[in-house]
Design a protein around this motif. Structure first.
Motif, PDB file in Angstrom:
ATOM      1  N   THR A   1       0.832  -1.208   0.000  1.00 41.70           N
ATOM      2  CA  THR A   1       0.000   0.000   0.000  1.00 41.70           C
ATOM      3  C   THR A   1       0.861   1.250   0.000  1.00 41.70           C
ATOM      4  O   THR A   1       0.513   2.250  -0.624  1.00 41.70           O
ATOM      5  N   GLY A   2       2.001   1.200   0.685  1.00 42.86           N
ATOM      6  CA  GLY A   2       2.914   2.345   0.689  1.00 42.86           C
ATOM      7  C   GLY A   2       3.490   2.621  -0.682  1.00 42.86           C
ATOM      8  O   GLY A   2       3.597   3.777  -1.113  1.00 42.86           O
ATOM      9  N   VAL A   3       3.871   1.573  -1.404  1.00 41.63           N
ATOM     10  CA  VAL A   3       4.414   1.742  -2.762  1.00 41.63           C
ATOM     11  C   VAL A   3       3.345   2.323  -3.683  1.00 41.63           C
ATOM     12  O   VAL A   3       3.630   3.222  -4.487  1.00 41.63           O
ATOM     13  N   LEU A   4       2.117   1.832  -3.564  1.00 41.21           N
ATOM     14  CA  LEU A   4       1.037   2.371  -4.400  1.00 41.21           C
ATOM     15  C   LEU A   4       0.787   3.850  -4.108  1.00 41.21           C
ATOM     16  O   LEU A   4       0.647   4.658  -5.025  1.00 41.21           O
ATOM     17  N   LEU A   5       0.747   4.205  -2.830  1.00 40.71           N
ATOM     18  CA  LEU A   5       0.562   5.610  -2.470  1.00 40.71           C
ATOM     19  C   LEU A   5       1.741   6.462  -2.921  1.00 40.71           C
ATOM     20  O   LEU A   5       1.571   7.560  -3.435  1.00 40.71           O
ATOM     21  N   PHE A   6       2.945   5.943  -2.716  1.00 39.99           N
ATOM     22  CA  PHE A   6       4.150   6.678  -3.100  1.00 39.99           C
ATOM     23  C   PHE A   6       4.189   6.914  -4.602  1.00 39.99           C
ATOM     24  O   PHE A   6       4.459   8.025  -5.055  1.00 39.99           O
ATOM     25  N   SER A   7       3.900   5.885  -5.380  1.00 33.71           N
ATOM     26  CA  SER A   7       3.974   6.030  -6.833  1.00 33.71           C
ATOM     27  C   SER A   7       2.918   6.991  -7.366  1.00 33.71           C
ATOM     28  O   SER A   7       3.141   7.669  -8.371  1.00 33.71           O
ATOM     29  N   LYS A   8       1.791   7.062  -6.694  1.00 33.83           N
ATOM     30  CA  LYS A   8       0.725   7.943  -7.170  1.00 33.83           C
ATOM     31  C   LYS A   8       0.900   9.392  -6.696  1.00 33.83           C
ATOM     32  O   LYS A   8       0.577  10.319  -7.417  1.00 33.83           O
ATOM     33  N   HIS A   9       1.408   9.584  -5.487  1.00 35.09           N
ATOM     34  CA  HIS A   9       1.383  10.918  -4.884  1.00 35.09           C
ATOM     35  C   HIS A   9       2.744  11.534  -4.601  1.00 35.09           C
ATOM     36  O   HIS A   9       2.809  12.628  -4.047  1.00 35.09           O
ATOM     37  N   GLN A  10       3.846  10.894  -4.951  1.00 36.75           N
ATOM     38  CA  GLN A  10       5.159  11.429  -4.607  1.00 36.75           C
ATOM     39  C   GLN A  10       5.486  12.714  -5.346  1.00 36.75           C
ATOM     40  O   GLN A  10       6.386  13.431  -4.957  1.00 36.75           O
ATOM     41  N   SER A  11       4.755  13.033  -6.395  1.00 38.18           N
ATOM     42  CA  SER A  11       5.048  14.255  -7.143  1.00 38.18           C
ATOM     43  C   SER A  11       4.744  15.518  -6.337  1.00 38.18           C
ATOM     44  O   SER A  11       5.225  16.590  -6.670  1.00 38.18           O
ATOM     45  N   TYR A  12       3.960  15.406  -5.255  1.00 28.71           N
ATOM     46  CA  TYR A  12       3.663  16.562  -4.414  1.00 28.71           C
ATOM     47  C   TYR A  12       4.929  17.107  -3.758  1.00 28.71           C
ATOM     48  O   TYR A  12       5.138  18.302  -3.689  1.00 28.71           O
ATOM     49  N   ASN A  13       5.725  16.212  -3.230  1.00 27.86           N
ATOM     50  CA  ASN A  13       6.972  16.586  -2.573  1.00 27.86           C
ATOM     51  C   ASN A  13       7.877  15.352  -2.562  1.00 27.86           C
ATOM     52  O   ASN A  13       7.918  14.612  -1.578  1.00 27.86           O
ATOM     53  N   PRO A  14       8.592  15.126  -3.670  1.00 23.28           N
ATOM     54  CA  PRO A  14       9.342  13.870  -3.811  1.00 23.28           C
ATOM     55  C   PRO A  14      10.357  13.614  -2.699  1.00 23.28           C
ATOM     56  O   PRO A  14      10.503  12.480  -2.254  1.00 23.28           O
TER      57      PRO A  14
END
Length: 123
Positions: free
Chosen positions: A51-64
């Protein structure tokens, strides 16, 4: 699919509860129960990471950078949980591991609250 953090928060909350249960079972001498519960906990480690990888891949562009630090902190928390349980089961010293665990958990939790997907309590 992962526009919210409900699945991720649920998995790590259950994992923390299972972590405490395994520690209590180990301290109480119930090694068979501790081993079974630890195996269930390991499944939750995988769910947390997934679940962390899915969230990271989708939302990391906010503040990588901060999401990367949070991701790394989460992995360190999982590693420390497993190391604490193994070393506690063997009766070895765990003092420094507890310190690293608490620091990594605090940093990860703080970033989880601060970043845009969090509760924005600290903004």
């Amino acid at each position: 699919m992962f526009d919210s953090t409900h699945a991720h928060i649920t998995t790590w909350a259950i994992a923390l509860i299972l972590f405490v249960v395994v520690l209590v079972l180990q301290k109480g001498g119930n090694h068979k129960g501790a081993k079974i519960t630890q195996m269930i906990l390991r499944v939750f480690y995988l769910l947390i990471i997934a679940t962390g990888v899915l969230l990271f891949s989708k939302h990391q562009s906010y503040n990588p950078a901060l999401y990367g630090v949070k991701f790394l902190g989460g992995v360190i928390v999982i590693v420390m949980m497993e190391m604490l349980l193994v070393r506690t089961g063997k009766g070895k010293n765990t003092g420094i591991l507890w310190a690293v665990f608490v620091i990594a958990l605090a940093i990860t939790f703080f970033l989880g609250l601060k970043l845009p997907l969090g509760w924005n309590m600290l903004s």
